[in-house]
Design an enzyme around this catalytic site. Structure first.
Site, PDB file in Angstrom:
ATOM      1  N   ASP A   1      80.753  48.970  60.673  1.00  0.00           N
ATOM      2  CA  ASP A   1      80.521  48.663  59.488  1.00  0.00           C
ATOM      3  C   ASP A   1      80.496  46.896  59.423  1.00  0.00           C
ATOM      4  OD1 ASP A   1      82.847  47.715  58.340  1.00  0.00           O
ATOM      5  OD2 ASP A   1      82.197  48.241  56.772  1.00  0.00           O
TER       6      ASP A   1
ATOM      7  N   ILE B   1      80.927  54.913  57.927  1.00  0.00           N
ATOM      8  CA  ILE B   1      81.778  55.253  57.755  1.00  0.00           C
ATOM      9  C   ILE B   1      81.637  57.254  56.247  1.00  0.00           C
ATOM     10  CG2 ILE B   1      83.602  55.452  59.582  1.00  0.00           C
ATOM     11  CD1 ILE B   1      85.824  55.477  57.229  1.00  0.00           C
TER      12      ILE B   1
ATOM     13  N   ALA C   1      89.326  52.301  58.581  1.00  0.00           N
ATOM     14  CA  ALA C   1      90.307  51.830  57.457  1.00  0.00           C
ATOM     15  C   ALA C   1      89.970  50.284  57.353  1.00  0.00           C
ATOM     16  CB  ALA C   1      91.276  52.227  57.213  1.00  0.00           C
TER      17      ALA C   1
ATOM     18  N   TYR D   1      98.124  51.465  50.407  1.00  0.00           N
ATOM     19  CA  TYR D   1      97.022  51.898  51.883  1.00  0.00           C
ATOM     20  C   TYR D   1      97.540  52.657  52.193  1.00  0.00           C
ATOM     21  CZ  TYR D   1      97.414  51.089  57.018  1.00  0.00           C
ATOM     22  OH  TYR D   1      96.899  51.295  58.029  1.00  0.00           O
TER      23      TYR D   1
ATOM     24  N   LYS E   1      96.908  56.513  53.435  1.00  0.00           N
ATOM     25  CA  LYS E   1      97.158  57.219  55.464  1.00  0.00           C
ATOM     26  C   LYS E   1      97.559  58.582  54.897  1.00  0.00           C
ATOM     27  CE  LYS E   1      95.411  54.352  57.630  1.00  0.00           C
ATOM     28  NZ  LYS E   1      94.889  54.473  59.015  1.00  0.00           N
TER      29      LYS E   1
ATOM     30  N   ILE F   1     106.978  33.013  57.606  1.00  0.00           N
ATOM     31  CA  ILE F   1     107.490  33.535  57.098  1.00  0.00           C
ATOM     32  C   ILE F   1     107.547  34.426  56.085  1.00  0.00           C
ATOM     33  CG2 ILE F   1     109.777  35.650  57.648  1.00  0.00           C
ATOM     34  CD1 ILE F   1     110.073  33.746  60.242  1.00  0.00           C
TER      35      ILE F   1
ATOM     36  N   ARG G   1     111.068  44.982  62.332  1.00  0.00           N
ATOM     37  CA  ARG G   1     109.624  45.987  62.364  1.00  0.00           C
ATOM     38  C   ARG G   1     109.226  46.097  64.328  1.00  0.00           C
ATOM     39  NH1 ARG G   1     109.391  45.335  58.749  1.00  0.00           N
ATOM     40  NH2 ARG G   1     107.922  43.797  56.533  1.00  0.00           N
TER      41      ARG G   1
ATOM     42  N   GLY H   1     104.861  44.955  48.569  1.00  0.00           N
ATOM     43  CA  GLY H   1     104.170  46.552  48.813  1.00  0.00           C
ATOM     44  C   GLY H   1     104.618  46.538  50.334  1.00  0.00           C
TER      45      GLY H   1
END
Length: 312
Positions: A32, A53, A74, A139, A143, A199, A207, A268
């Site tokens: 989109d 979608i 997404a 989010y 998933k 940061i 990570r 989060g």
């Protein structure tokens, strides 16, 4: 063979389109263009279809004759899922259901779903696919829902599906702009522009950064494996580093040492991320080839161009 990539003009999607073309696929990208860009697909033979979608008629038309559907579309932002939960739920959850339904009705051979390491939340230790799912953001919850939908479609309708749990992906075509931008492009562009990288938190959070070339290779290998009825696979290097270390390594690579600025931690956000990738090797024969520094050496030139063009 025909492949359709939802979110195909986005960061990972555009890289996947290029990789699929090299493999001899005929590729259609559905996007989109809310965050994806036409320029990401320039100089490729990808057929770009602008659309949502959530448009079931569009999906039915474009999925016709496709053997493989790569569902990457997404809203991929923890912060936006906090700011606009209804929108993120509609696009990520309802959109995944629409994609799976259209794929089943079109007789697609397999759906490869882009899931996320966020499904594990702050679960301690090295994450395996058998680890409990403990999402801490909406989010991440979308998933988890998408993975469950994939398994249900495999079990109820015989549609081959596989969920690839991408860890922290970086590489060319990743957007460094805006409040929802990912860490590596933000750090890289600010350092290259002789600005202090920001940061969030103390930087001690870890990570597992995986280069987009490794991610697209995992997607393609997922088309070649035998039956994958709702399986989930970790896609990561298996090596975690702190955010502070990532900034230091980028500074060393660019030769531009910069003292970072620390801002409050994001709501989060996962604190530690570490993956076991042995299942991906077993089922699809995949293992990451690029270390963080190897991947950054392949990518830093892209960020340099952004800075030189004054697009930061």
């Amino acid at each position: 063979m025909k492949a359709v990539v939802t979110g195909g003009a986005g960061f990972i999607g555009s890289n996947l389109c290029r990789a699929l073309l090299k493999e001899g696929f005929s590729v259609t990208a559905i996007d989109d263009l809310s965050t994806g860009k036409k320029d990401n697909l320039k100089a490729t033979r990808t057929r770009l279809v602008k659309g949502s979608i959530l448009d079931r008629k569009l999906l039915a038309r474009e999925f016709c004759g496709a053997q493989y559907i790569f569902h990457l579309a997404a809203i991929a932002s923890v912060k936006k899922s906090i700011d606009e939960p209804a929108l993120v739920s509609r696009v990520n959850t309802d959109g995944t259901l629409a994609v799976l339904t259209a794929a089943k009705e079109a007789g697609a051979r397999r759906v490869v779903f882009a899931s996320s390491a966020a499904v594990y939340g702050n679960l301690p230790g090295r994450k395996k696919e058998t680890s409990p799912l403990m999402p801490i953001s909406l989010y991440a919850g979308t998933k988890v829902a998408g993975e469950h939908y994939c398994r249900m479609f495999s079990n109820l309708h015989g549609l081959d599906t596989v969920s690839l749990r991408f860890f922290n992906v970086y590489g060319n075509n990743q957007n460094p702009h805006g409040e929802y931008a990912a860490a590596i492009p933000r750090f890289s562009c600010r350092i290259l522009a002789n600005k202090s990288p920001v940061i969030y938190g103390d930087g001690k959070q870890t990570r597992d950064f995986v280069h987009v070339d490794d991610v697209t290779r995992a997607c393609i290998l997922a088309t070649k494996a035998k039956q994958l009825r709702g399986e989930a696979l970790n896609i990561a290097t298996g090596i975690s580093i702190t955010v502070n270390s990532a900034v230091k390594q980028i500074s060393a690579l660019t030769g531009k040492p910069n003292k970072p600025i620390h801002a409050p931690a994001e709501k989060g956000a996962v604190i530690h991320s570490s993956a076991d990738t042995s299942k991906a090797m077993k089922l699809i024969g995949w293992k990451a080839k690029n270390s963080f520094m190897q991947g950054m050496k392949k990518t830093i030139g892209y960020y340099q161009q952004i800075v030189e063009r004054g697009l930061l």
